[in-house]
Design an enzyme around this catalytic site. Structure first.
Site, PDB file in Angstrom:
ATOM      1  N   ALA A   5       0.913  -1.144  -0.125  1.00  0.00           N
ATOM      2  CA  ALA A   5      -0.016   0.021   0.071  1.00  0.00           C
ATOM      3  C   ALA A   5       0.738   1.157   0.153  1.00  0.00           C
ATOM      4  CB  ALA A   5      -0.997   0.021   1.183  1.00  0.00           C
TER       5      ALA A   5
ATOM      6  N   GLY B   7      -0.789  -5.493   0.094  1.00  0.00           N
ATOM      7  CA  GLY B   7      -1.710  -5.256  -0.873  1.00  0.00           C
ATOM      8  C   GLY B   7      -1.216  -5.761  -2.388  1.00  0.00           C
TER       9      GLY B   7
ATOM     10  N   GLU C 299       2.062  -6.582   7.101  1.00  0.00           N
ATOM     11  CA  GLU C 299       1.111  -5.497   7.748  1.00  0.00           C
ATOM     12  C   GLU C 299       1.505  -5.725   9.265  1.00  0.00           C
ATOM     13  OE1 GLU C 299       0.369  -7.480   5.165  1.00  0.00           O
ATOM     14  OE2 GLU C 299      -0.800  -6.393   3.969  1.00  0.00           O
TER      15      GLU C 299
END
Ligand code: NAD
Length: 700
Positions: free
Chosen positions: A63, A102, A125
């Protein structure tokens, strides 16, 4: 047409290429571009199959985290992935570099995944206090199995392509031209009319866990045990558990909600602060932009004791030949035996193969002659912590080391400028302060002397990164940043024993705050004799620690310290004898013992450090509050979800810290707790440390 996503036709295969340097992050334009390109190809009767690939050094690496906390802009990644799920033509991801977060989640909505040989795939993450939020927790377990998926999600560590192939995350590894290979693969799929299975529909790998949910708890407990105090791993485990009994659409919705909740959590904000602070730490204020690090082909380490051996291992691990110098054959043999033993332990744990260890050991040259460092590009001194000995070593080094060699000292406390001045080349001298065990601990304080040349500093930073450390530049003072801030915490810990607390009270408060160990258990582990010797040399006293040392209690190594240890055990146990020593010391020094509550303990431990941190910033010993945070997270086990001491201070609020320091100073009669002038000034002005960080950024 989108600037950052383009489609090229290769016959009847559409190749969608993401091109958003440097790492193809999924900013809004990229998401929109992928969605448009895939939908266009999907609706185009001339297209038989679609390949998604990326230009530059990596496939989509995640991301765009600068978008976090801002109002979302459609299409979201979820929208893109939902659209991919509906594509009825073969959809193939062609990955290279580091498909992360992502980026990897996009590939999980493709029918097939191909990877170049050096690809590393992961869902990192968790390192930002988050969990995958675009299907990762539901699709990865279906593809790679629950255990592997949990392992990847909870560790955040990427896995190499060949492991990904083994677990089914990747269908094929493509040698040579990746896009050409992917197009050929696409044609094969079309020609063979291979069934197009969506990952969301795969259930086989969940079956065993569905049949035996207790197995899930066992695996989750084992893989999650390193995440004490953290919310994100708990949430991630819960989310992966949904694969067993929640319909996928509902699970995806819940995953998204949890992800959004986590992005707003204090823990994730703190972890993201540390993430950015690490990157900031690489920028050295005042260093000319064009400065080039010197090339380091050979290293030398002087002293093969506790630190020297570990430091030398770092170089061998990075493939750099290293000369190890000692005063006698015995000391050399002892030091090298420890190195060999450490490597052997790694082999036994399965961390390294024997042939890798042999290669590393072959990079060592062992000698008792300092002359052997003449061809080293960098020399790191790790002899006894005594100025006279260090000066002697550097005088010799000045004579022997080749011109242009970087000369570093691993001193913990001594004046790096004084060491530099003993040579005729003070500009080439600096401190490289490693932490024990030096082959394991990531933190490296790079101590910039007043004469240190820019390129010498840049070289030390580059070498630090090359050997896998987290280098942070600090200035010269007693204890630099980390140990200097540790000192007042230690003083408070001891002082509270005299005022009424016991070691277990202080340690319990510290671990509850989030430190892996309390100061007294830590002291026992490190050995109480070291600081005792330093105090004697400086003519200072620590009443209780000194009393213990005088009785021969040096900590774990003697089975007794602030705690008592059963033979062979490292578990601290209450020792009533120590309580007696403490109570007697209180009495001797005229303290009226009182109960000290947990809040006071934590505030005195932590606020005293913050107070010192403020002085360090005021004196310019650290250039940014974030540097201090990185030092404490990487070197001293500061809980990352509290973002480091200076970040934490801002969350608590400087006026509160100032007032409590005053209160504790008055109540305990310990003037060292008085807020520093700088902390008070910032508090009075209503500013926090983060304002200083912003100012530093503006002036850089
Ligand atoms: P140590 O006593 O374990 O090792 C020092 C080694 O240096 C000994 O093996 C000794 O034989 C050797 N030595 C002494 N004089 C020498 C000379 N002239 N030439 C070659 N070798 C010589 O000490 P240590 O704990 O490894 O500490 C070394 C340095 O690292 C000190 O400056 C210390 O302050 C610093 N340091 C220690 C730690 C720690 O936790 N131990 C952490 C950071 C920095």
């Amino acid at each position: 047409m989108s600037q950052v996503v383009q489609t090229k036709m290769d016959g009847d295969v559409a190749v969608v290429i993401v091109d958003n340097p440097p790492v193809n992050a999924l900013k809004h334009e990229v998401r929109a571009g992928i969605l448009d390109a895939v939908q266009a190809a999907s609706g185009d009767p001339n297209v038989k199959a679609i390949v998604i690939a990326a230009a530059g050094r990596t496939f989509i690496a995640g991301a765009d985290i600068t978008e976090f906390g801002k109002p979302p802009k459609a299409p979201s990644l979820i929208d893109v992935i939902a659209a991919l799920d509906e594509v009825k033509k073969p959809l193939i991801a062609a990955m290279h570099g580091t498909p992360l977060g992502g980026g990897l989640e996009i590939t999980l909505a493709c029918h097939f995944r191909l990877a170049a040989p050096n690809t590393r795939l992961g869902l990192p993450e968790i390192k930002l206090g988050l969990m995958p939020g675009a299907g990762g927790t539901q699709r990865l377990p279906r593809l790679a199995g629950i255990e592997k998926a949990l392992d990847m999600i909870l560790s955040g560590n990427p896995i190499p392509a060949k492991d990904a192939l083994a677990v089914g995350l990747v269908d094929e590894i493509v040698e040579g031209d990746l896009v050409a290979g992917a197009v050929a693969f696409a044609r094969k799929v079309v020609a063979e009319k291979r069934p197009l299975r969506r990952v969301r529909d795969m259930e086989e790998k969940l079956a065993a866990f569905r049949a035996d949910p207790a197995k899930f708890d066992e695996v989750a407990a084992r893989l999650g045990k390193r995440s004490r105090g953290l919310d994100a791993p708990k949430a991630a485990i819960e989310a992966v558990r949904w694969t067993l009994d929640v319909p996928i659409d509902e699970a995806l919705k819940r995953e998204r909600d949890t992800f959004l909740r986590l992005t707003l959590s204090d823990q994730s904000k703190a972890q993201r602060h540390v993430f950015f602070a690490e990157r900031e730490a690489a920028k050295i204020p005042g260093l000319p932009e064009n400065v080039k690090p010197r090339e380091i082909r050979k290293a030398a380490v002087i002293g093969a004791g506790t630190m020297g051996g570990g430091i030398a291992m770092n170089f061998a691990n990075a493939g750099i030949p290293v000369t190890l110098v000692e005063t006698s054959e015995e000391a050399l043999a002892r030091g090298f035996a420890t190195i060999t033993k450490n490597y052997q332990a790694t082999v036994q744990r399965g961390g390294l193969r024997q042939e890798d260890v042999d290669k590393r050991l072959a990079l060592f040259t062992r000698t008792t002659s300092l002359d052997a460092v003449a061809d080293a590009d960098i020399v790191i001194e790790a002899v006894f912590e005594e100025m006279d000995i260090k000066k002697k070593v550097f005088t010799e080094l000045d004579r022997i080391a080749k011109a242009g060699a970087v000369l570093a000292t691993n001193t913990s406390y001594l004046d790096v400028n004084a060491i530099a001045q003993i040579t005729k080349r003070p500009e080439e001298v600096l401190g490289m302060h490693f932490f024990s065990p030096a082959n394991v601990m990531k933190l490296l304080e790079i101590v910039r002397g007043k004469a240190t040349a820019s390129d010498v500093l840049a070289t030390a930073m580059a070498v630090g990164r090359k050997i896998g450390k987290m280098p942070v530049v600090v200035g010269v003072c007693h204890g630099f940043v980390g140990n200097r801030m540790l000192a007042p915490r230690q003083v408070q810990a001891e002082r509270m024993l005299l005022e009424g607390a016991f070691p277990r009270d202080v340690d319990a408060a510290a671990t509850e705050f989030g430190f892996p160990m309390g100061p007294f258990a830590m002291g026992d582990l490190a050995g109480l004799d070291i600081s005792w010797r330093i105090r004697r040399a400086r003519g200072t006293r620590a009443e209780i620690a000194d009393a213990l040392c005088e009785a021969g209690h040096f900590g774990q190594k003697t089975g007794k310290g602030f705690y008592i240890y059963e033979p062979g055990s490292r578990t601290p146990q209450h020792n009533p004898e120590v309580d007696g020593i403490i109570v007697a010391a209180s009495k001797r020094l005229g303290f009226q013992r009182r109960t000290i509550d947990k809040q006071e303990i934590i505030e005195r431990l932590v606020f005293s450090m913050i107070n010192e941190g403020a002085r360090i910033l005021d004196e310019g010993i650290a250039s940014r509050p974030g540097d201090i945070d990185v030092i404490w997270v990487y070197g001293y086990g500061w809980p990352v979800w509290r973002g480091g001491p200076m970040y934490y201070a801002d969350q608590v609020g400087l006026p509160y810290i100032r007032d409590q320091l005053r209160l504790h100073a008055a109540r305990s009669g310990d003037a060292s707790l008085e807020p520093s002038a700088y902390l008070s000034k910032l508090a009075d002005e209503g500013r926090g440390f983060s304002a200083l960080a912003d100012a530093a950024k503006r002036s850089a």
